[in-house]
Design a protein around this motif. Structure first.
Motif, PDB file in Angstrom:
ATOM      1  N   MET A  50       0.826  -1.216   0.000  1.00  0.00           N
ATOM      2  CA  MET A  50       0.000   0.000   0.000  1.00  0.00           C
ATOM      3  C   MET A  50       0.858   1.262   0.000  1.00  0.00           C
ATOM      4  SD  MET A  50      -3.463  -0.251   0.360  1.00  0.00           S
ATOM      5  CE  MET A  50      -4.720  -1.363   0.907  1.00  0.00           C
ATOM      6  N   THR A  51       1.849   1.316   0.861  1.00  0.00           N
ATOM      7  CA  THR A  51       2.636   2.551   0.979  1.00  0.00           C
ATOM      8  C   THR A  51       3.508   2.813  -0.246  1.00  0.00           C
ATOM      9  OG1 THR A  51       4.365   1.393   2.232  1.00  0.00           O
ATOM     10  CG2 THR A  51       2.665   2.569   3.499  1.00  0.00           C
ATOM     11  N   SER A  52       3.716   1.805  -1.071  1.00  0.00           N
ATOM     12  CA  SER A  52       4.525   2.012  -2.270  1.00  0.00           C
ATOM     13  C   SER A  52       3.676   2.164  -3.535  1.00  0.00           C
ATOM     14  CB  SER A  52       5.539   0.882  -2.438  1.00  0.00           C
ATOM     15  OG  SER A  52       4.890  -0.353  -2.567  1.00  0.00           O
ATOM     16  N   ALA A  53       2.357   2.152  -3.366  1.00  0.00           N
ATOM     17  CA  ALA A  53       1.450   2.253  -4.514  1.00  0.00           C
ATOM     18  C   ALA A  53       1.272   3.703  -4.961  1.00  0.00           C
ATOM     19  CB  ALA A  53       0.095   1.646  -4.164  1.00  0.00           C
ATOM     20  N   SER A  54       1.004   3.885  -6.234  1.00  0.00           N
ATOM     21  CA  SER A  54       0.691   5.206  -6.785  1.00  0.00           C
ATOM     22  C   SER A  54      -0.790   5.519  -6.653  1.00  0.00           C
ATOM     23  CB  SER A  54       1.079   5.275  -8.266  1.00  0.00           C
ATOM     24  OG  SER A  54       2.452   5.085  -8.425  1.00  0.00           O
ATOM     25  N   VAL A  55      -1.597   4.491  -6.735  1.00  0.00           N
ATOM     26  CA  VAL A  55      -3.048   4.631  -6.627  1.00  0.00           C
ATOM     27  C   VAL A  55      -3.608   3.280  -6.204  1.00  0.00           C
ATOM     28  CG1 VAL A  55      -3.458   4.120  -9.068  1.00  0.00           C
ATOM     29  CG2 VAL A  55      -5.158   5.439  -7.815  1.00  0.00           C
ATOM     30  N   PHE A  56      -4.706   3.299  -5.438  1.00  0.00           N
ATOM     31  CA  PHE A  56      -5.383   2.081  -5.025  1.00  0.00           C
ATOM     32  C   PHE A  56      -6.736   2.037  -5.724  1.00  0.00           C
ATOM     33  CE2 PHE A  56      -8.450  -0.144  -2.353  1.00  0.00           C
ATOM     34  CZ  PHE A  56      -7.818  -1.354  -2.173  1.00  0.00           C
ATOM     35  N   VAL A  57      -7.037   0.914  -6.351  1.00  0.00           N
ATOM     36  CA  VAL A  57      -8.312   0.753  -7.054  1.00  0.00           C
ATOM     37  C   VAL A  57      -9.068  -0.414  -6.435  1.00  0.00           C
ATOM     38  CG1 VAL A  57      -9.429   0.266  -9.258  1.00  0.00           C
ATOM     39  CG2 VAL A  57      -7.339   1.638  -9.204  1.00  0.00           C
ATOM     40  N   LEU A  58     -10.319  -0.161  -6.063  1.00  0.00           N
ATOM     41  CA  LEU A  58     -11.182  -1.221  -5.554  1.00  0.00           C
ATOM     42  C   LEU A  58     -12.335  -1.385  -6.535  1.00  0.00           C
ATOM     43  CD1 LEU A  58     -11.616  -3.232  -3.259  1.00  0.00           C
ATOM     44  CD2 LEU A  58     -13.041  -1.527  -2.144  1.00  0.00           C
ATOM     45  N   PRO A  59     -12.189  -2.338  -7.490  1.00  0.00           N
ATOM     46  CA  PRO A  59     -13.221  -2.517  -8.521  1.00  0.00           C
ATOM     47  C   PRO A  59     -14.316  -3.496  -8.105  1.00  0.00           C
ATOM     48  CG  PRO A  59     -11.335  -3.860  -9.041  1.00  0.00           C
ATOM     49  CD  PRO A  59     -11.001  -3.118  -7.755  1.00  0.00           C
ATOM     50  N   SER A  60     -14.506  -3.667  -6.820  1.00  0.00           N
ATOM     51  CA  SER A  60     -15.430  -4.654  -6.292  1.00  0.00           C
ATOM     52  C   SER A  60     -16.859  -4.431  -6.785  1.00  0.00           C
ATOM     53  CB  SER A  60     -15.413  -4.584  -4.761  1.00  0.00           C
ATOM     54  OG  SER A  60     -16.269  -5.536  -4.218  1.00  0.00           O
ATOM     55  N   LEU A  61     -17.530  -5.525  -7.083  1.00  0.00           N
ATOM     56  CA  LEU A  61     -18.931  -5.452  -7.474  1.00  0.00           C
ATOM     57  C   LEU A  61     -19.842  -5.385  -6.261  1.00  0.00           C
ATOM     58  CD1 LEU A  61     -18.913  -8.034 -10.392  1.00  0.00           C
ATOM     59  CD2 LEU A  61     -18.849  -5.536 -10.540  1.00  0.00           C
ATOM     60  N   TYR A  62     -19.349  -5.852  -5.105  1.00  0.00           N
ATOM     61  CA  TYR A  62     -20.117  -5.760  -3.867  1.00  0.00           C
ATOM     62  C   TYR A  62     -19.162  -5.843  -2.691  1.00  0.00           C
ATOM     63  CZ  TYR A  62     -23.196  -6.537   0.001  1.00  0.00           C
ATOM     64  OH  TYR A  62     -23.831  -6.398   1.207  1.00  0.00           O
ATOM     65  N   GLU A  63     -19.322  -4.954  -1.739  1.00  0.00           N
ATOM     66  CA  GLU A  63     -18.519  -4.968  -0.515  1.00  0.00           C
ATOM     67  C   GLU A  63     -19.450  -4.848   0.677  1.00  0.00           C
ATOM     68  OE1 GLU A  63     -15.148  -5.195   0.366  1.00  0.00           O
ATOM     69  OE2 GLU A  63     -14.903  -5.782  -1.704  1.00  0.00           O
ATOM     70  N   GLY A  64     -19.159  -5.604   1.708  1.00  0.00           N
ATOM     71  CA  GLY A  64     -19.936  -5.495   2.928  1.00  0.00           C
ATOM     72  C   GLY A  64     -19.661  -4.191   3.650  1.00  0.00           C
ATOM     73  N   PHE A  65     -18.402  -3.765   3.669  1.00  0.00           N
ATOM     74  CA  PHE A  65     -18.072  -2.508   4.331  1.00  0.00           C
ATOM     75  C   PHE A  65     -17.069  -1.675   3.547  1.00  0.00           C
ATOM     76  CE2 PHE A  65     -15.627   0.161   7.254  1.00  0.00           C
ATOM     77  CZ  PHE A  65     -16.646   0.980   7.690  1.00  0.00           C
ATOM     78  N   GLY A  66     -15.984  -2.211   3.107  1.00  0.00           N
ATOM     79  CA  GLY A  66     -15.015  -1.439   2.345  1.00  0.00           C
ATOM     80  C   GLY A  66     -13.768  -1.063   3.125  1.00  0.00           C
ATOM     81  N   ILE A  67     -13.336  -1.921   4.028  1.00  0.00           N
ATOM     82  CA  ILE A  67     -12.126  -1.650   4.816  1.00  0.00           C
ATOM     83  C   ILE A  67     -10.905  -1.380   3.940  1.00  0.00           C
ATOM     84  CG2 ILE A  67     -10.453  -2.733   6.394  1.00  0.00           C
ATOM     85  CD1 ILE A  67     -12.810  -3.778   8.002  1.00  0.00           C
ATOM     86  N   PRO A  68     -10.737  -2.047   2.787  1.00  0.00           N
ATOM     87  CA  PRO A  68      -9.565  -1.746   1.961  1.00  0.00           C
ATOM     88  C   PRO A  68      -9.454  -0.260   1.573  1.00  0.00           C
ATOM     89  CG  PRO A  68     -10.546  -3.787   1.226  1.00  0.00           C
ATOM     90  CD  PRO A  68     -11.493  -3.195   2.231  1.00  0.00           C
ATOM     91  N   ILE A  69     -10.580   0.413   1.425  1.00  0.00           N
ATOM     92  CA  ILE A  69     -10.553   1.849   1.118  1.00  0.00           C
ATOM     93  C   ILE A  69      -9.892   2.600   2.270  1.00  0.00           C
ATOM     94  CG2 ILE A  69     -12.016   3.903   0.925  1.00  0.00           C
ATOM     95  CD1 ILE A  69     -13.937   2.272  -0.751  1.00  0.00           C
ATOM     96  N   LEU A  70     -10.284   2.277   3.496  1.00  0.00           N
ATOM     97  CA  LEU A  70      -9.707   2.955   4.663  1.00  0.00           C
ATOM     98  C   LEU A  70      -8.232   2.619   4.827  1.00  0.00           C
ATOM     99  CD1 LEU A  70     -12.659   2.497   7.185  1.00  0.00           C
ATOM    100  CD2 LEU A  70     -12.129   4.490   5.757  1.00  0.00           C
ATOM    101  N   GLU A  71      -7.864   1.367   4.533  1.00  0.00           N
ATOM    102  CA  GLU A  71      -6.451   0.977   4.622  1.00  0.00           C
ATOM    103  C   GLU A  71      -5.614   1.783   3.632  1.00  0.00           C
ATOM    104  OE1 GLU A  71      -6.854  -3.696   5.992  1.00  0.00           O
ATOM    105  OE2 GLU A  71      -7.074  -3.204   3.864  1.00  0.00           O
ATOM    106  N   ALA A  72      -6.118   1.968   2.431  1.00  0.00           N
ATOM    107  CA  ALA A  72      -5.389   2.738   1.422  1.00  0.00           C
ATOM    108  C   ALA A  72      -5.286   4.197   1.834  1.00  0.00           C
ATOM    109  CB  ALA A  72      -6.075   2.614   0.058  1.00  0.00           C
TER     110      ALA A  72
END
Length: 149
Positions: A50-72
């Motif tokens: 995550m810390t070495s990424a230029s951008v984070f993309v979450l292309p999920s079709l369905y998420e219960g909450f979306g914790i990966p967004i907060l992690e990014a």
């Protein structure tokens, strides 16, 4: 690929439905050398990625909450997310959103973030503010208030 030749696409996470199709498409891609599929990562490795990424993309079709967004957001990277389920509620105004399965829209959003440093910094700053709405302290405080009532 012009202008982005130093980038890699990392598809991380547990194998799920359509994984075989995704792997086959990656192997047939003219950019297959730039696609990395490490599978499920250990928590410490995820932070490094995550810390070495230029951008984070979450292309999920369905998420219960979306914790990966907060992690990014916590890692200080701009987030692009599908516009569905709980993702807009979690990401708020701190994400760029694309319509589900609209690959042209997604590619335009990625290009925007990679080419526009002001946009990238703006969404990184907004992300730092957005994650404050989801702290464990806030959760505990709201839970306590609910239990008292």
């Amino acid at each position: 690929k012009t202008g982005f030749s130093n980038l890699k696409l990392v598809l991380a996470g547990e194998s799920a439905w359509l994984v075989q199709e995704t792997q086959n498409l990656a192997l047939k891609s003219p950019y297959k050398e730039d696609i990395i599929m490490p599978g499920k990562l250990k928590f410490g490795d995820l932070g490094l990625l995550m810390t070495s990424a230029s951008v984070f993309v979450l292309p999920s079709l369905y998420e219960g909450f979306g914790i990966p967004i907060l992690e990014a957001m916590a890692a200080g990277i701009p987030v692009i997310s599908a516009d569905n389920s709980s993702l807009r509620e979690v990401g708020g105004e701190a994400c760029l959103y694309f319509k589900d399965n609209n690959f042209d829209d997604l590619s335009q959003k990625i290009k925007q973030v990679l080419e526009d440093n002001n946009l990238k910094e703006n969404f990184t700053r907004k992300g730092s503010e957005q994650i404050k709405n989801f702290s464990w302290e806030k959760c505990a405080s709201e839970t306590l208030e609910y239990l008292k009532s």
